[in-house]
Design a protein around this motif. Structure first.
Motif, PDB file in Angstrom:
ATOM      1  N   GLN A  30       0.813  -1.354  -0.115  1.00 26.53           N
ATOM      2  CA  GLN A  30       0.055   0.066   0.025  1.00 26.53           C
ATOM      3  C   GLN A  30       0.745   1.058  -0.013  1.00 26.53           C
ATOM      4  OE1 GLN A  30      -3.070  -0.372  -0.269  1.00 26.53           O
ATOM      5  NE2 GLN A  30      -2.840  -2.589  -0.435  1.00 26.53           N
ATOM      6  N   HIS A 119       4.103  10.987   6.089  1.00 22.35           N
ATOM      7  CA  HIS A 119       2.693  10.602   6.164  1.00 22.35           C
ATOM      8  C   HIS A 119       2.292   9.541   7.248  1.00 22.35           C
ATOM      9  CE1 HIS A 119       2.671  13.471   2.637  1.00 22.35           C
ATOM     10  NE2 HIS A 119       3.557  12.550   2.086  1.00 22.35           N
ATOM     11  N   ASP A 145      -0.677   8.363   0.315  1.00 19.04           N
ATOM     12  CA  ASP A 145      -1.919   9.034   0.517  1.00 19.04           C
ATOM     13  C   ASP A 145      -2.298   8.182   1.590  1.00 19.04           C
ATOM     14  OD1 ASP A 145      -4.312  10.159   0.714  1.00 19.04           O
ATOM     15  OD2 ASP A 145      -4.947   9.806  -1.371  1.00 19.04           O
ATOM     16  N   LEU A 147      -4.945   8.730   3.925  1.00 23.35           N
ATOM     17  CA  LEU A 147      -6.205   8.892   3.716  1.00 23.35           C
ATOM     18  C   LEU A 147      -6.892   7.971   2.772  1.00 23.35           C
ATOM     19  CD1 LEU A 147      -7.233  12.731   3.840  1.00 23.35           C
ATOM     20  CD2 LEU A 147      -7.767  10.969   5.626  1.00 23.35           C
ATOM     21  N   ASP A 148      -6.197   7.719   1.788  1.00 21.61           N
ATOM     22  CA  ASP A 148      -6.872   6.750   0.779  1.00 21.61           C
ATOM     23  C   ASP A 148      -6.869   5.519   1.558  1.00 21.61           C
ATOM     24  OD1 ASP A 148      -8.093   6.015  -1.728  1.00 21.61           O
ATOM     25  OD2 ASP A 148      -6.045   5.164  -2.183  1.00 21.61           O
ATOM     26  N   ARG A 149      -5.814   5.102   2.335  1.00 23.43           N
ATOM     27  CA  ARG A 149      -5.574   3.831   2.603  1.00 23.43           C
ATOM     28  C   ARG A 149      -6.024   3.784   3.925  1.00 23.43           C
ATOM     29  NH1 ARG A 149      -6.650   1.659  -0.817  1.00 23.43           N
ATOM     30  NH2 ARG A 149      -5.917  -0.220  -0.114  1.00 23.43           N
ATOM     31  N   SER A 151      -8.827   3.145   5.705  1.00 20.40           N
ATOM     32  CA  SER A 151      -9.604   1.889   5.976  1.00 20.40           C
ATOM     33  C   SER A 151      -9.065   0.584   5.851  1.00 20.40           C
ATOM     34  CB  SER A 151     -10.819   1.875   5.219  1.00 20.40           C
ATOM     35  OG  SER A 151     -11.714   3.076   5.420  1.00 20.40           O
ATOM     36  N   TYR A 152      -8.032   0.329   5.118  1.00 14.22           N
ATOM     37  CA  TYR A 152      -7.438  -0.659   4.893  1.00 14.22           C
ATOM     38  C   TYR A 152      -6.515  -1.041   6.013  1.00 14.22           C
ATOM     39  CZ  TYR A 152      -4.448  -4.358   2.953  1.00 14.22           C
ATOM     40  OH  TYR A 152      -3.539  -5.540   2.857  1.00 14.22           O
TER      41      TYR A 152
END
Length: 252
Positions: A30, A119, A145, A147-149, A151-152
């Motif tokens: 990720q 990050h 990113d 924020l994009d990852r 949840s995972y």
């Protein structure tokens, strides 16, 4: 690697080091290559002995680790000191907005970024009797990113944490055998399939309130406050399975 794939691979691991390597592999896919796991309010029975408390396992840059532990930065690192007061995953870059950081806390964050930990995102992990652990992820890349990852990585951290607990010796683990009713197991199984309480009620021919009742009972028995974590725990304890769905994706 899908989240259920992580669970299946984690079941085959025999050591904390192997399990942590699996966590790092999934996080790296990720874009987050730097990972740390710590026990903040108790002593974890399983740990990599080269790291002093509160660290349990980490692969942060060696020079940063040496400086961090030599200068006892854990006493002023806001990722450590603030985690018990934050209920869900958080970005390091947003800590100053969420909390009134002391200059020493901000200095640790600034130094960590200079050391290549960019990050950063941390996942608080709350257990029984006030236990608090944390998994932190950081990237070496400027364009990562979080924020994009989020949840995972949140679900991945919880799955790793649960797997560590299952690996602990029985005398230290001290958990009685959990037993779910048929309805509780059915409701969790359909939750793992991505179904809402309303959907599950239609499938099982019971009311939505009854579904919520069974799921809450299962969560209580499994010692969780999250449906996702309850599903992960139930799978690892072989209380539910997903026949014919090897590539199922956990709802997060």
């Amino acid at each position: 690697m899908e989240l259920f794939g992580f669970i299946e691979c984690a079941k085959q691991t025999q050591s904390l080091s192997a399990l942590f390597d699996l966590l790092v592999k999934c996080a790296t896919e990720q874009g987050f290559t730097e990972v740390a796991y710590g026990a903040l309010t108790y002593s974890e029975p399983l740990c990599q002995l080269k790291h002093p408390p509160p660290a349990v396992a980490l692969n942060f840059p060696a020079q940063w680790c040496d400086r961090y532990f030599e200068r006892k930065y854990h006493a002023m690192d806001p990722v450590v000191t603030r985690t018990p007061t934050i209920s869900g995953p958080f970005l390091w870059d947003q800590l100053a907005d969420r909390c009134q950081l002391h200059p020493s806390e901000q200095a640790v964050l600034d130094e960590s970024r200079e050391a290549g930990l960019k990050h950063g995102i941390s996942v608080p992990l709350f257990g029984p009797w006030g236990q608090v652990s944390v998994v932190s992820f950081a990237s070496q890349f400027d364009d990562a990113d979080p924020l994009d990852r989020m949840s995972y990585l949140n679900a991945l951290a919880w799955q790793f944490h649960i797997a560590v607990k299952e690996m602990a010796p029985p005398a230290q683990n001290g958990k009685p055998r959990v037993q779910l009713s048929r309805r509780e197991a059915d409701c969790l199984r359909w939750t793992a399939e991505g179904k809402s309480s309303w959907d599950i009620g239609m499938i099982l021919n019971i009311s939505e309130n009854t579904v919520n009742f069974h799921i809450k009972n299962a969560m209580r028995k499994l010692g969780t406050t999250s449906r996702t974590v309850a599903v992960v725990s139930a799978i690892r304890l072989n209380l539910i399975e997903l026949p014919g769905r090897p590539n199922a994706v956990m709802p997060i």
